[in-house]
Design a protein around this motif. Structure first.
Motif, short mmCIF file in Angstrom:
data_model
loop_
_atom_site.label_atom_id
_atom_site.label_comp_id
_atom_site.label_asym_id
_atom_site.label_seq_id
_atom_site.Cartn_x
_atom_site.Cartn_y
_atom_site.Cartn_z
N UNK A 177 9.26 -28.70 -16.58
CA UNK A 177 9.59 -29.48 -15.38
C UNK A 177 10.49 -30.68 -15.67
N UNK A 178 11.01 -30.80 -16.89
CA UNK A 178 11.97 -31.84 -17.21
C UNK A 178 13.37 -31.25 -17.08
N UNK A 179 14.16 -31.81 -16.21
CA UNK A 179 15.47 -31.28 -15.87
C UNK A 179 16.59 -32.16 -16.41
N UNK A 180 17.84 -31.69 -16.35
CA UNK A 180 18.96 -32.54 -16.75
C UNK A 180 19.00 -33.86 -15.99
N UNK A 181 18.60 -33.86 -14.72
CA UNK A 181 18.57 -35.12 -13.95
C UNK A 181 17.61 -36.11 -14.61
N UNK A 209 23.03 -28.69 -25.71
CA UNK A 209 23.47 -27.34 -26.04
C UNK A 209 22.66 -26.30 -25.25
N UNK A 210 21.38 -26.59 -25.02
CA UNK A 210 20.51 -25.67 -24.30
C UNK A 210 20.71 -25.71 -22.79
N UNK A 211 21.35 -26.74 -22.28
CA UNK A 211 21.54 -26.89 -20.84
C UNK A 211 22.55 -25.88 -20.30
N UNK A 216 24.71 -29.70 -17.38
CA UNK A 216 25.64 -30.59 -18.07
C UNK A 216 26.46 -31.41 -17.06
N UNK A 217 26.82 -30.77 -15.94
CA UNK A 217 27.55 -31.49 -14.90
C UNK A 217 26.71 -32.63 -14.33
N UNK A 218 25.43 -32.39 -14.15
CA UNK A 218 24.54 -33.44 -13.64
C UNK A 218 24.51 -34.62 -14.58
N UNK A 219 24.38 -34.37 -15.87
CA UNK A 219 24.33 -35.46 -16.86
C UNK A 219 25.64 -36.24 -16.87
N UNK A 237 30.43 -21.40 -25.80
CA UNK A 237 30.49 -20.10 -25.14
C UNK A 237 29.99 -20.16 -23.70
N UNK A 238 29.00 -21.03 -23.43
CA UNK A 238 28.53 -21.19 -22.04
C UNK A 238 29.67 -21.68 -21.16
N UNK A 239 30.43 -22.62 -21.69
CA UNK A 239 31.57 -23.17 -20.95
C UNK A 239 32.59 -22.08 -20.65
N UNK A 240 32.95 -21.34 -21.68
CA UNK A 240 33.98 -20.31 -21.53
C UNK A 240 33.52 -19.20 -20.57
N UNK A 241 32.24 -18.82 -20.67
CA UNK A 241 31.71 -17.78 -19.78
C UNK A 241 31.72 -18.25 -18.33
N UNK A 242 31.45 -19.54 -18.12
CA UNK A 242 31.43 -20.09 -16.76
C UNK A 242 32.83 -20.05 -16.14
#
Length: 469
Positions: A177-181, A209-211, A216-219, A237-242
């Motif tokens: 229940x702990x989120x990037x926010x 890295x796990x986000x 990451x946009x929220x942070x 790779x998450x960035x590139x896939x997005x």
């Protein structure tokens, strides 16, 4: 020579350095909306100057747009005038414009990434402080003023002093229940709202890295709330896939060339930062604010600190609690609330609606709560429908509104009444930010959802562990 990620991007965009002055920085992408652009366009008109690179500029309506009945004429005369001005200026200068009803319309910092306008290694500006959002892709992104908007429209450049470099490392993993926010609010509570003034922040470590990209946009969105010029995260790779396959992203051979460059965008092992700060992800709990700036936040299970424990600023602190009608040493749990707002450029993405639905599914909206659930774009709205999230929300007694900034800043019809409490997933809780006299508690979508179904500040961990029949 070893370089930080920030230095690599910044230095590659410097057109000219002024001795003992700012750098002239080339801007790859310029985002404009209806509030800060009219005066800038008027300046161009008065000087008979065209927009130099209209294909690098993108316009959308978001700040003071209504979130209901967008097919009808906008009632507020100032809002209607600003929207009309943006439409006319975009047409005059051949700038892509996504107004109300357009399938690509939405909050400027939501539509940039989802359409592939935001890419690694780019410089991105907008007449909005939360432009730092785009740094999640390894871009240098920051807000600018109206005169600077005019400068970028006319020259595609801006004069900026080079900020110092800060790196915030968070190792480990986040608890349930702990989120990037919560991560962002935790950092701000530790650094205060001025702790990163003069710096551009890089976020590093396993927690980031796990986000997801949404996280990451929220942070990065909230970097500005601790005084930073912006925030960024190295692309992976998450960035590139997005990004891959999105409309304005590079295609074909251009994609291959871009990827070759993007994979160089990281801080070298021996890169030197002006300041480094370390945290442990396991120390972060669901957060909530209790005062009138984003730095006045605490773990939801803790009590409001007493003035004697503070290092200065006691008078301001007490004034803030007086405005909120809170007392030192009180628990935030159980505080009655009146409104819940899910949305904004901080938490108006599909991941945020998924989280909210996770808590409210099988439950009912509290009778004393007015809830405004506002997607960040039409694409988010479409995903909400396609994924069945809307069915969950409606079954729980909630209504989905149309895209826009909504109750984030009270520039439209969505204003929190005086004296009322709102649990808000937006980014600022200043006095009057969500309406004259409104009292804002910043929180994650999970905390907002828990409050929406209980009518009070509730730890979402208690609801998530309860098995629903």
């Amino acid at each position: 020579m070893s370089k930080t990620l920030f230095d690599k991007v910044w230095d590659s965009h410097v057109v000219r350095s002024i001795d003992n002055g700012p750098d002239v920085l080339f801007i790859d992408r310029h985002l404009v909306h209806e509030v800060t652009s009219p005066v800038a366009f008027l300046g161009l008109k008065n000087r008979d100057i065209p927009v130099l690179y209209p294909e690098r500029t993108f316009a959308t309506a978001d700040h003071n747009t209504p979130t209901r009945n967008q097919h009808l004429p906008v009632k507020d005369p100032l809002s209607a005038k600003q929207l009309k001005a943006l439409e006319e200026n975009a047409e005059k200068h051949s700038i892509p414009y996504w107004g109300l009803g357009h399938e690509k319309n939405g909050i400027v910092h939501v539509i940039g990434p989802e359409n592939g306008i935001t890419v690694p290694g780019a410089t991105i500006v907008c007449g909005d402080s939360h432009t730092s959002t785009h740094g999640a892709f390894g871009a240098i992104a920051f807000g600018i003023g109206t005169s600077e908007v005019e400068m970028v429209l006319a020259t595609q450049c801006i004069m900026q002093p080079k900020p110092k470099r800060m790196r915030i490392n968070i190792k480990g993993s986040l608890s349930e229940a702990v989120t990037p926010k919560d991560v962002a609010l935790y950092i701000i509570s530790k650094l205060t709202t001025s702790g990163a003034t003069g710096y551009f922040v890089e976020y590093a470590g396993s927690v980031f890295e796990q986000m997801s990209m949404e996280g990451r946009m929220t942070v990065c969105n909230l970097s500005i709330e601790m005084g930073a010029r912006g925030g960024m995260i190295a692309p992976d790779e998450k960035t590139f896939d997005y990004i891959r396959g999105r409309e304005y992203a590079p295609q074909g051979k251009a994609w291959d060339a871009a990827m070759k460059y993007w994979k160089t965008l990281y801080s070298d092992p021996n890169a030197i930062f002006d300041k480094e700060i370390n945290f442990n992800g396991a120390d972060i709990e669901p957060m909530i604010t209790y005062g009138t700036n984003p730095g006045m936040g605490l773990s939801i299970s803790r009590k409001i600190p007493k003035a004697e424990t503070l290092d200065g600023g006691v008078a301001t602190y007490k004034k803030s609690l007086e405005y909120m009608d809170f007392q030192e040493g009180e628990s935030m749990l159980g505080k009655k609330i009146d409104f819940v707002f899910l949305g904004s450029c901080t938490n108006g993405r599909i991941e945020d609606f998924r989280a909210f639905a996770q808590v409210v599914e099988g439950r009912q909206k509290a009778a004393n709560v007015t809830a405004w659930l506002v997607p960040g774009s039409h694409k988010v709205e479409q995903a909400i429908r396609e994924e069945g999230i809307l069915d969950i929300l409606e079954a729980a007694g909630f209504e989905l509104r149309e895209p826009g900034c909504s109750a984030c800043l009270a520039m439209n019809d969505d204003k929190i009444p005086q004296g009322k409490y709102a649990v808000s997933t937006s980014n600022r809780n200043f006095e009057g930010r969500q309406g004259p006299g409104a009292r804002t508690l910043l929180a994650s979508p999970l905390v907002a959802a828990a409050a929406a179904v209980t009518g009070e500040v509730t730890d979402p961990r208690e609801l998530l562990k309860t098995a629903l029949v």
